[in-house]
Structures are given as structure tokens and as C-alpha cells.
Design an enzyme around this catalytic site. Structure first.
Site: not given
Ligand code: NAD
Length: 294
Positions: A65-66, A96, A171, A246
Site C-alpha cells: 500500500l502507499p 514502505t 529501506k 513520503k
Molecule cells: P501505487 O500508488 O501505484 O499502488 C498502491 C495501490 O494501493 C493503489 O493501486 C491503490 O489503489 C491501492 N490501495 C490504497 N489503499 C488501499 C486499500 N485500503 N485497499 C486496497 N488497495 C488500496 O504505489 P506503488 O508504487 O505500488 O507503491 C506501493 C508501496 O511500495 C509504497 O509504500 C512505495 O513507497 C513502495 N515502493 C514503491 C516503488 C516504486 O518504484 N513504485 C519501489 C519500492 C517501494
């Protein structure tokens, strides 16, 4: 093969869940966004009507999740998932988030006999699609041993950083460095371009010299230098400015607790926030190059 609940099918969760489907697990996916759910279905996953629906079926629950507030809302409180989960289930929390939130969820889970590891990732959406993520794990050895086969389906490297919360700390340190390296690399490339150098040639020179780094290897911020980078696709997809802000916030809060000086990260935090206010937080974080160029 196992039954897995996967909550959060965004840029990272979607390809991670697909990797688990590809090796034959039954993956019950849930997201708030209907396109994300459809993508999961098209990839061979099973669509769950609610997070509760997903976890009812599962031995393992993975969340991606975000932010920490999303994770708190998912697991804790009267309507949180923990109130409906059973002893013996395993949570792999890969978002994260604040180390303290990971510790709170782990503690409440532990009271019910539910195992927990925090396992945030590095490698970006490309690493998630290739199954080459790096996992940074906090938790007990026995819980990591249980999670390892699932992590190995989604990643290449698995580091055990320490107790619950230690994966998040590792991280946060990594992303603080990445934020700074992206700004520095963008500045150096812009200086070269403004003085008549070809960014592709300059990138190659720096990559092979003492300025070489992961941004130059995998994530060049100048459009056109790397065919597959977010920069070459209008800074869409990848890791958003909002998520980087964030993570810098998490780093600076952590630094404040231990009174650790982090002046360069502070400056990077201000730059990403200003950029986010001006251009929106949805662009990939390498668009800081664009901000510095304007
Ligand atoms: P994103 O915003 O693309 O995806 C998050 C998903 O969670 C969305 O599809 C959203 O609809 C869903 N969501 C939110 N609340 C929800 C709930 N209550 N129930 C179900 N689904 C819900 O974000 P992301 O890029 O996939 O990142 C996710 C996590 O991974 C974050 O914590 C980010 O910091 C970490 N991260 C991201 C990357 C990257 O390159 N994108 C790399 C490493 C770590």
C-alpha cells in the site's frame, strides 16, 4: 501451492502478484481501483470482493500500500483485518512505512498468534516485473524462513536487517540516498548539457567513472537516454514524486528521533516538495531533472 491474499495492486503490487500467480499460487487480489483489479484478473489472479474476502482464504497475506496510514487502517482497529484473521497466518508487509507502524501491527498480530515480517522492497516497477526485487526484512528468523519461498518468487536478493521494523529502517536509509543521488545526477547531467555535451555520451562516461551510480545504470532522468526509463515516457509510471516525498519525510522523522544530521536529505526533501507543488506529485521522481532544468 499456497493461497495468498494480496492487498494493493498498484505499480508494484500488480507485477509482484503476477509473479506469484506465474509460479502456480492462488492469489486473491484486492485493490480499490477497478483497473488494477481487472489487470490482476487478466494476469490469472483471483479477484476478491474485499480485503476480508481475500484473507479468509489465505495462509499468507501480502500488503503493498502507499503509506503507513493505509497499512494502519487495513490491519488495526475494530474493522481492521487482524480482528478477522486467525492464528497461524503470516503477514508480509511490503509497503514502505514508519518502522513504528510495522512494530504496532506485528505486536497486535503476535497477540493473536499471527506471524509478521516487514519486507519493503527496492528495484522499482521494472524489478517487480522481472522478479528481481531486493527485499529488506525485519522479523524473526522462523517467520522469514516461512516467507522466503514467496519472496524468492518476486525477488532476487533477500536481506535480513534485524527485528521487526529493521527492514523499514534499511529501506528508509536506502531511499534517502537514492533521492540525493537522483538530484546530484540530474544536476551533473544538466551542467554537461548546458555546456554542449551529449547526455548519452556524458552518462556513459560518468557510469564508467567515479561518478557511476544506480541512477546512471538503470534510471537515467534525461528523456531519450534510456529507451525504457520513465524519463523517456513523459515521466509516467515508476516511483512517484509523492512517494519519494513520503520516504524523505520518513527519513527526516527518523533522523530527528536520533538527532542524526541529514542536511543534504533535508535539501532534497524541499526540492521534491517544491517540484510536487509545481508539477503535481504523480510524475516519476526522476522528473526532478525537469524541475532543475526549468
Ligand atoms: P501505487 O500508488 O501505484 O499502488 C498502491 C495501490 O494501493 C493503489 O493501486 C491503490 O489503489 C491501492 N490501495 C490504497 N489503499 C488501499 C486499500 N485500503 N485497499 C486496497 N488497495 C488500496 O504505489 P506503488 O508504487 O505500488 O507503491 C506501493 C508501496 O511500495 C509504497 O509504500 C512505495 O513507497 C513502495 N515502493 C514503491 C516503488 C516504486 O518504484 N513504485 C519501489 C519500492 C517501494
Amino acid at each position: 501451492m499456497s493461497k495468498i491474499a494480496f492487498v494493493g495492486l498498484g505499480n508494484m503490487g500488480s507485477p509482484m502478484a503476477k509473479k506469484l500467480v506465474d509460479v502456480g499460487h492462488k492469489v486473491y487480489g484486492y485493490d480499490l481501483v477497478s483497473e488494477a483489479v481487472k489487470k490482476h484478473h487478466d494476469a490469472g489472479g483471483i479477484v476478491a470482493g474485499s480485503p476480508l474476502d481475500a484473507v479468509k482464504q489465505a495462509e499468507v497475506v501480502i500488503s503493498m500500500l502507499p503509506s503507513g496510514s493505509h497499512v494502519e487502517r487495513l490491519y488495526l482497529g475494530r474493522d481492521g483485518l487482524l480482528s478477522a484473521m486467525c492464528a497461524g497466518q503470516l503477514i508480509i508487509e511490503s509497503s514502505t512505512i514508519e518502522p513504528d507502524i510495522a512494530r504496532s501491527v506485528a505486536s497486535e498480530a503476535g497477540d493473536k498468534g499471527i506471524d509478521f515480517i516487514d519486507a519493503p522492497v527496492s528495484g522499482g516497477s521494472a524489478g517487480a516485473s522481472e522478479g528481481t526485487l531486493t527485499f529488506m526484512v525485519g522479523g524473526r528468523n522462523k517467520d522469514l524462513d516461512r516467507a522466503r519461498p514467496f519472496l524468492e518468487s518476486m525477488g532476487r536478493l533477500i536481506f535480513h536487517a534485524g527485528e521487526v521494523g529493521a527492514g523499514q529502517l534499511a529501506k528508509i536509509c536506502n531511499n534517502m540516498l537514492l533521492a540525493v543521488v537522483m538530484v546530484g545526477t540530474s544536476e551533473a547531467l544538466k551542467l554537461g548539457i548546458d555546456n554542449g555535451l551529449d547526455p548519452t555520451v556524458l552518462s556513459e562516461i560518468m557510469k564508467q567513472s567515479s561518478g557511476g551510480n544506480w541512477v546512471l545504470e538503470r534510471y537515467n532522468p534525461v528523456p531519450g537516454v534510456m529507451v525504457d526509463s520513465p524519463a523517456s515516457h513523459g515521466y509516467q509510471g515508476g516511483f512517484t514524486v509523492g512517494l519519494m516525498s513520503k520516504d524523505l519525510g520518513l527519513a527526516l522523522t527518523t533522523a530527528a528521533i536520533t538527532k542524526t544530521a541529514a542536511p543534504v536529505a533535508s535539501l532534497a526533501d524541499s526540492l521534491y516538495r517544491l517540484h510536487g507543488q509545481k508539477a503535481g506529485t504523480h510524475l516519476d521522481f526522476s522528473s526532478i531533472y525537469k524541475f532543475l532544468s526549468e
